[in-house]
Design an enzyme around this catalytic site. Structure first.
Site, short mmCIF file in Angstrom:
data_model
loop_
_atom_site.label_atom_id
_atom_site.label_comp_id
_atom_site.label_asym_id
_atom_site.label_seq_id
_atom_site.Cartn_x
_atom_site.Cartn_y
_atom_site.Cartn_z
N GLY A 25 0.45 -0.95 -0.22
CA GLY A 25 0.09 0.05 0.19
C GLY A 25 0.68 1.23 0.08
O GLY A 25 2.06 1.00 0.87
N GLY A 27 -1.43 4.76 -0.76
CA GLY A 27 -1.68 5.70 0.01
C GLY A 27 -2.42 5.50 1.07
O GLY A 27 -1.86 5.76 2.15
N GLU A 99 -10.52 -0.85 -4.04
CA GLU A 99 -10.14 -0.27 -5.03
C GLU A 99 -10.44 -0.04 -6.05
O GLU A 99 -10.28 0.00 -7.37
CB GLU A 99 -8.79 -0.51 -4.70
CG GLU A 99 -7.88 -0.98 -3.33
CD GLU A 99 -7.62 0.78 -2.98
OE1 GLU A 99 -6.86 1.23 -3.58
OE2 GLU A 99 -7.35 0.70 -1.89
C1 SIN Z 1 -2.74 2.37 -2.00
O1 SIN Z 1 -3.48 3.05 -1.01
O2 SIN Z 1 -1.64 0.94 -2.10
C2 SIN Z 1 -3.85 2.42 -3.39
C3 SIN Z 1 -4.43 4.09 -3.18
C4 SIN Z 1 -5.56 3.73 -1.71
O3 SIN Z 1 -6.36 3.61 -1.85
O4 SIN Z 1 -5.39 5.13 -1.53
#
Ligand code: SIN
Length: 191
Positions: A25, A27, A99
């Site tokens: 992850g 974000g 997502e």
């Molecule tokens: C992530 O965090 O890896 C993907 C983007 C998000 O859900 O903010």
């Protein structure tokens, strides 16, 4: 490509034959782990950089007024720190739904941030061909966009500020994120 990626992800990559899967992850998945996990470890992915170039119709904006959230953009010389989670495959029903607005998952390698070694795992990336992609803008423009956006998960500014705080905890100098944060704070949008 439709921006709802749930079916595409599940068709392209059935996971149920695996006992556990690593997920990277970068974000909101760094600071909002609303799913069970077996363990988590800071990690780094190479060849990608984090950019607020993806539109959010379902979390930090609406279809009429999308917010701006993070995706990864290919950048051969760059790398991006985040958080890796080891989860059981059933957790992807929740993750694919979370997502679904343009993110496709694929297997890649990421290395541990605080020790040697690496692991293969999944990462969700919203590429330039998805319908919700907004693309490049200056950090001041991105901050102004974030400042006026809000969706079912809350204000778009909360996403950016939480991510900036989480990156500081990881000791990650992400100039793109920190520049947007400075612009947001200048607009009076601190917490
Ligand atoms: C992530 O965090 O890896 C993907 C983007 C998000 O859900 O903010």
């Amino acid at each position: 490509m439709s921006h709802n990626t749930i079916e595409e992800n599940q068709r392209a990559q059935p996971l149920n034959h695996l006992s556990s899967v690593w997920l990277f992850g970068y974000g909101s998945l760094i600071y909002k782990a609303d799913f069970p996990y077996l363990q988590r470890r800071p990690a780094r992915i190479h060849g990608w950089q984090r950019r607020f170039w993806q539109g959010s119709h379902d979390h930090r904006g609406t279809p009429e007024k999308p917010g701006r959230v993070a995706t990864l953009i290919e950048a051969p010389e760059k790398s991006c720190a985040g958080m890796a989670y080891e989860v059981t495959p059933d957790v992807f029903a929740h993750l694919d739904h979370r997502e679904k607005n343009g993110y496709l998952r694929f297997f890649t390698e990421f290395e541990w941030l605080n020790s040697s070694g690496s692991v293969e795992g999944l990462v969700y990336v919203a590429g330039p061909n998805n319908e919700a992609f907004l693309g490049e803008a200056s950090e001041a423009e991105i901050a102004a966009h974030i400042a006026r956006s809000e969706g079912p998960s809350g204000p778009n500014s909360e996403y950016l500020l939480n991510l900036a705080a989480a990156l500081r905890e990881l000791d990650e100098q992400d100039e793109h994120v920190f520049a947007i944060e400075r612009e947001l704070l200048a607009l009076g949008l601190g917490t």
